[in-house]
Design a protein around this motif. Structure first.
Motif, short mmCIF file in Angstrom:
data_model
loop_
_atom_site.label_atom_id
_atom_site.label_comp_id
_atom_site.label_asym_id
_atom_site.label_seq_id
_atom_site.Cartn_x
_atom_site.Cartn_y
_atom_site.Cartn_z
N SER A 34 0.83 -1.21 0.00
CA SER A 34 0.00 0.00 0.00
C SER A 34 0.86 1.26 0.00
N THR A 35 1.99 1.20 0.69
CA THR A 35 2.91 2.35 0.70
C THR A 35 3.47 2.60 -0.70
N ILE A 36 3.88 1.53 -1.37
CA ILE A 36 4.39 1.67 -2.73
C ILE A 36 3.31 2.26 -3.63
N SER A 37 2.09 1.75 -3.50
CA SER A 37 0.98 2.24 -4.32
C SER A 37 0.73 3.72 -4.07
N GLN A 38 0.76 4.13 -2.80
CA GLN A 38 0.53 5.54 -2.47
C GLN A 38 1.61 6.43 -3.07
N GLN A 39 2.86 5.98 -2.99
CA GLN A 39 3.96 6.77 -3.53
C GLN A 39 3.85 6.92 -5.04
N LEU A 40 3.44 5.86 -5.72
CA LEU A 40 3.31 5.92 -7.17
C LEU A 40 2.10 6.76 -7.58
N VAL A 49 -0.16 12.67 -15.29
CA VAL A 49 -0.75 11.65 -16.17
C VAL A 49 -0.81 10.34 -15.40
N PRO A 50 -1.75 9.46 -15.76
CA PRO A 50 -1.79 8.13 -15.12
C PRO A 50 -0.52 7.35 -15.45
N LEU A 51 0.02 6.65 -14.47
CA LEU A 51 1.24 5.86 -14.66
C LEU A 51 0.99 4.36 -14.59
N VAL A 59 -1.08 -4.63 -11.92
CA VAL A 59 -1.02 -3.36 -12.64
C VAL A 59 0.13 -3.42 -13.63
N ARG A 60 0.06 -2.59 -14.64
CA ARG A 60 1.17 -2.45 -15.56
C ARG A 60 1.40 -0.97 -15.84
N LEU A 61 2.59 -0.66 -16.33
CA LEU A 61 2.93 0.72 -16.61
C LEU A 61 2.22 1.20 -17.88
N THR A 62 1.75 2.43 -17.84
CA THR A 62 1.18 3.04 -19.04
C THR A 62 2.32 3.43 -19.99
N ALA A 63 1.95 3.81 -21.21
CA ALA A 63 2.96 4.26 -22.18
C ALA A 63 3.70 5.47 -21.65
N GLN A 64 2.99 6.36 -20.93
CA GLN A 64 3.64 7.55 -20.37
C GLN A 64 4.61 7.16 -19.25
N ALA A 65 4.25 6.13 -18.48
CA ALA A 65 5.15 5.66 -17.43
C ALA A 65 6.42 5.07 -18.02
N GLU A 66 6.30 4.37 -19.14
CA GLU A 66 7.48 3.80 -19.80
C GLU A 66 8.43 4.92 -20.24
N ILE A 67 7.88 6.02 -20.75
CA ILE A 67 8.72 7.17 -21.12
C ILE A 67 9.43 7.71 -19.89
N LEU A 68 8.69 7.84 -18.80
CA LEU A 68 9.26 8.39 -17.58
C LEU A 68 10.36 7.48 -17.03
N VAL A 69 10.15 6.16 -17.09
CA VAL A 69 11.16 5.21 -16.62
C VAL A 69 12.44 5.36 -17.43
N ARG A 70 12.31 5.51 -18.74
CA ARG A 70 13.51 5.64 -19.58
C ARG A 70 14.35 6.83 -19.16
N HIS A 71 13.71 7.94 -18.89
CA HIS A 71 14.45 9.13 -18.48
C HIS A 71 14.93 9.01 -17.03
N ALA A 72 14.13 8.39 -16.18
CA ALA A 72 14.53 8.22 -14.79
C ALA A 72 15.78 7.35 -14.68
N GLU A 73 15.85 6.30 -15.50
CA GLU A 73 17.03 5.43 -15.45
C GLU A 73 18.27 6.16 -15.96
N ALA A 74 18.10 7.10 -16.88
CA ALA A 74 19.23 7.92 -17.31
C ALA A 74 19.71 8.80 -16.16
N VAL A 75 18.78 9.33 -15.38
CA VAL A 75 19.15 10.14 -14.21
C VAL A 75 19.88 9.28 -13.19
N LEU A 76 19.38 8.08 -12.92
CA LEU A 76 20.03 7.19 -11.95
C LEU A 76 21.42 6.79 -12.43
N ALA A 77 21.58 6.60 -13.75
CA ALA A 77 22.90 6.28 -14.28
C ALA A 77 23.87 7.44 -14.08
#
Length: 310
Positions: A34-40, A49-51, A59-77
């Protein structure tokens, strides 16, 4: 409007991408689902936008969430690279390095490498987990480990993620093995001499199994696999007792001589490659550079110990 999502929530979204379920993310990070769900949900409000979208009970990631993940992983790198630069600015190699390796590499190479690291960098602490190569690659992507030792079989390279850096560690010769006292008739194709023998191989679906079966088929027969095990020591014991034929790696003989008969495989198909793998941006980290160097030195020393007669 500026997009300013919370970095920790972005990290949770990346975790969901790689782990697949909210429950798996929660278990890995010691949160409740539930904590993970609340944070997301909060992240979705920040982004606007819905993620996530429901699929049955999951649940699965929306197309917009996939875009966000791609950029987030670049930030983490980029943050990984920053950490590496900070570590390189220090006078000593210190900290904790989490290493994952499969059984043969863990028993043959890792102990000597650990001794070298303890002597050269006493402030560096190594944490080790035994994991199969594919599991270790997944652990890298989910940041559950920092360096993995993996394997690739001749002519059978596995898929490589653009998020990971591979570096060749060493080669390990593979040989046919059978018990002493078994007569092997001469054949034009050496592997055909074992066509009617019972075999022990790794379980279905593993790269080693696919490679070994393909090798036998290329020689003109379908192997009779009577025994399955992921443990090379089980393979060895079955061969020693005359119950099965197997393909065994030279690194299995570290510290002792084989008590089985070994035969060379066909040229070009007899050496597997061991790689060290890290996340993109981590290769220049002093701890990783030091560990890779120690592993290479350990592998080089081991390779010079075994000269089988076939």
């Amino acid at each position: 409007m500026a997009l300013t999502p919370d970095l920790h929530r972005l990290y949770l979204l990346c975790e969901l991408k790689h782990r697949g379920t909210l429950a798996a993310v929660a278990q890995a990070l010691s949160y409740s689902p539930s904590t993970i769900s609340q944070q997301l949900n909060q992240l979705a409000s920040e982004v606007g936008v819905p993620l996530l979208e429901p699929v049955g009970r999951r649940v699965r990631l929306t197309a917009q969430a996939e875009i966000l993940v791609r950029h987030a992983e670049a930030v983490l790198a980029r943050l990984d690279r920053a950490e590496a630069e900070i570590a390189a600015s220090l006078d000593q190699v210190v900290g904790i390095l989490r290493v994952a390796a499969f059984q043969t590499a863990a028993t043959a190479i890792l102990p000597r490498a650990l001794s070298l690291l303890r002597h050269a960098h006493p402030g560096l602490r190594i944490q080790f987990r035994q994991m199969e190569p594919q599991d270790a690659l997944s652990a890298l992507l989910t940041r559950d480990c920092d360096l993995a030792i993996t394997e690739e079989y001749p002519g059978n390279p596995g898929p490589r993620s653009a998020e990971l850096e591979h570096d060749l560690l060493c080669g390990d010769t593979l040989r046919m093995a059978h018990a002493t006292g078994i007569n092997v008739p001469p054949t034009e194709e050496p592997l055909m001499a074992f066509a009617e023998q019972p075999w022990v191989m790794e379980p279905e679906g593993r790269p080693a199994r696919r490679w070994a079966v393909a090798l036998c088929r290329a020689a003109g027969f379908e192997p009779q696999v009577h025994f399955e095990s992921p443990d090379p020591l089980v393979h060895l014991r079955l061969v020693e007792e005359g119950h099965a034929t197997a393909i065994l790696p030279d690194f299995l003989w570290h510290g002792h001589s084989p008590h089985v008969v070994l035969h060379d495989l066909p040229p070009g198909r007899r050496t597997r490659e061991l790689h060290t793998v890290v996340r993109q941006g981590r290769g220049d980290h002093p701890a990783i550079r030091s560990c890779r160097d120690a592993l290479r030195r350990a592998a080089t020393a081991l390779a010079g110990q075994f000269r089988p007669t076939t």
